[in-house]
Design a protein around this motif. Structure first.
Motif, PDB file in Angstrom:
ATOM      1  N   VAL A 207       8.925   8.353   3.147  1.00  0.00           N
ATOM      2  CA  VAL A 207       8.012   7.204   3.183  1.00  0.00           C
ATOM      3  C   VAL A 207       7.576   6.948   4.616  1.00  0.00           C
ATOM      4  N   ARG A 208       8.470   7.145   5.568  1.00  0.00           N
ATOM      5  CA  ARG A 208       8.120   6.996   6.987  1.00  0.00           C
ATOM      6  C   ARG A 208       6.951   7.909   7.341  1.00  0.00           C
ATOM      7  N   SER A 209       7.003   9.148   6.891  1.00  0.00           N
ATOM      8  CA  SER A 209       5.918  10.097   7.171  1.00  0.00           C
ATOM      9  C   SER A 209       4.598   9.600   6.601  1.00  0.00           C
ATOM     10  N   ARG A 210       4.630   9.084   5.377  1.00  0.00           N
ATOM     11  CA  ARG A 210       3.417   8.526   4.767  1.00  0.00           C
ATOM     12  C   ARG A 210       2.919   7.317   5.551  1.00  0.00           C
ATOM     13  N   ALA A 211       3.848   6.473   5.999  1.00  0.00           N
ATOM     14  CA  ALA A 211       3.469   5.289   6.765  1.00  0.00           C
ATOM     15  C   ALA A 211       2.759   5.686   8.060  1.00  0.00           C
ATOM     16  N   LEU A 212       3.264   6.701   8.729  1.00  0.00           N
ATOM     17  CA  LEU A 212       2.623   7.173   9.958  1.00  0.00           C
ATOM     18  C   LEU A 212       1.216   7.700   9.675  1.00  0.00           C
ATOM     19  N   LEU A 213       1.062   8.412   8.575  1.00  0.00           N
ATOM     20  CA  LEU A 213      -0.271   8.911   8.198  1.00  0.00           C
ATOM     21  C   LEU A 213      -1.230   7.771   7.878  1.00  0.00           C
ATOM     22  N   MET A 214      -0.689   6.651   7.415  1.00  0.00           N
ATOM     23  CA  MET A 214      -1.509   5.488   7.074  1.00  0.00           C
ATOM     24  C   MET A 214      -1.763   4.576   8.272  1.00  0.00           C
ATOM     25  N   GLY A 215      -1.223   4.938   9.438  1.00  0.00           N
ATOM     26  CA  GLY A 215      -1.521   4.164  10.634  1.00  0.00           C
ATOM     27  C   GLY A 215      -0.371   3.411  11.261  1.00  0.00           C
ATOM     28  N   ALA A 216       0.817   3.495  10.695  1.00  0.00           N
ATOM     29  CA  ALA A 216       1.965   2.849  11.331  1.00  0.00           C
ATOM     30  C   ALA A 216       2.246   3.514  12.671  1.00  0.00           C
ATOM     31  N   VAL A 217       2.819   2.764  13.567  1.00  0.00           N
ATOM     32  CA  VAL A 217       3.126   3.236  14.912  1.00  0.00           C
ATOM     33  C   VAL A 217       4.596   3.636  14.986  1.00  0.00           C
ATOM     34  N   ASP A 218       4.865   4.824  15.510  1.00  0.00           N
ATOM     35  CA  ASP A 218       6.238   5.270  15.751  1.00  0.00           C
ATOM     36  C   ASP A 218       6.808   4.394  16.857  1.00  0.00           C
ATOM     37  N   ALA A 219       7.928   3.736  16.582  1.00  0.00           N
ATOM     38  CA  ALA A 219       8.450   2.758  17.533  1.00  0.00           C
ATOM     39  C   ALA A 219       9.907   3.026  17.876  1.00  0.00           C
TER      40      ALA A 219
ATOM     41  N   ARG B 252       0.828  -1.223   0.000  1.00  0.00           N
ATOM     42  CA  ARG B 252       0.000   0.000   0.000  1.00  0.00           C
ATOM     43  C   ARG B 252       0.855   1.262   0.000  1.00  0.00           C
ATOM     44  N   LEU B 253       2.059   1.167   0.550  1.00  0.00           N
ATOM     45  CA  LEU B 253       2.995   2.293   0.529  1.00  0.00           C
ATOM     46  C   LEU B 253       3.689   2.434  -0.826  1.00  0.00           C
ATOM     47  N   GLY B 254       3.548   1.425  -1.673  1.00  0.00           N
ATOM     48  CA  GLY B 254       4.193   1.452  -2.976  1.00  0.00           C
ATOM     49  C   GLY B 254       5.561   0.803  -3.001  1.00  0.00           C
ATOM     50  N   LEU B 255       5.887   0.041  -1.957  1.00  0.00           N
ATOM     51  CA  LEU B 255       7.181  -0.641  -1.909  1.00  0.00           C
ATOM     52  C   LEU B 255       7.112  -1.939  -2.704  1.00  0.00           C
ATOM     53  N   GLN B 256       8.206  -2.291  -3.328  1.00  0.00           N
ATOM     54  CA  GLN B 256       8.270  -3.534  -4.077  1.00  0.00           C
ATOM     55  C   GLN B 256       8.689  -4.680  -3.157  1.00  0.00           C
ATOM     56  N   ARG B 257       8.109  -5.841  -3.362  1.00  0.00           N
ATOM     57  CA  ARG B 257       8.402  -7.001  -2.516  1.00  0.00           C
ATOM     58  C   ARG B 257       9.898  -7.341  -2.538  1.00  0.00           C
ATOM     59  N   ARG B 258      10.564  -7.113  -3.654  1.00  0.00           N
ATOM     60  CA  ARG B 258      11.997  -7.449  -3.743  1.00  0.00           C
ATOM     61  C   ARG B 258      12.855  -6.589  -2.818  1.00  0.00           C
ATOM     62  N   TRP B 259      12.278  -5.512  -2.288  1.00  0.00           N
ATOM     63  CA  TRP B 259      13.018  -4.665  -1.346  1.00  0.00           C
ATOM     64  C   TRP B 259      12.974  -5.206   0.081  1.00  0.00           C
ATOM     65  N   PHE B 260      12.155  -6.209   0.309  1.00  0.00           N
ATOM     66  CA  PHE B 260      12.055  -6.826   1.623  1.00  0.00           C
ATOM     67  C   PHE B 260      13.393  -7.455   1.991  1.00  0.00           C
ATOM     68  N   GLN B 261      13.838  -7.204   3.205  1.00  0.00           N
ATOM     69  CA  GLN B 261      15.127  -7.709   3.673  1.00  0.00           C
ATOM     70  C   GLN B 261      14.900  -8.815   4.699  1.00  0.00           C
TER      71      GLN B 261
END
Length: 95
Positions: free
Chosen positions: A57-69, A34-43
């Protein structure tokens, strides 16, 4: 279940990067897509399965509901997901 993102701010290739993790591998891949990341970037080769993301992208993730950890939260989450991977519970989702 939750998706987490830290604020590590690692400088690499002219940008600042941080880490995106989740309580489950399925949730991590869904959120990353949903963030637009490609699966091949998974580590998943190291000890901590994650996606590296820029601070933008972190800022977008937070807006989409990710938790600052904090670091401890990220490491604990990664260990749980890694254990699931090693037990073969999510083999089809790794690639």
């Amino acid at each position: 279940m939750a998706v987490y993102v830290d604020s590590e701010g690692i400088r690499w290739r002219g940008k600042e990067w941080c880490h995106l993790v989740a309580d489950s591998i399925e949730e991590l891949h869904d959120f990353a897509a949903r963030l637009g990341l490609q699966r091949r970037w998974f580590q998943n080769k190291g000890r901590y399965p994650h996606y590296d993301v820029t601070m933008t992208v972190r800022s977008r993730a937070l807006l989409m509901g990710a938790v600052d950890a904090d670091r401890a939260t990220l490491i604990a989450c990664c260990r749980r997901v890694r254990a699931d991977i090693l037990l073969g519970r999510t083999q089809a989702l790794l690639f």
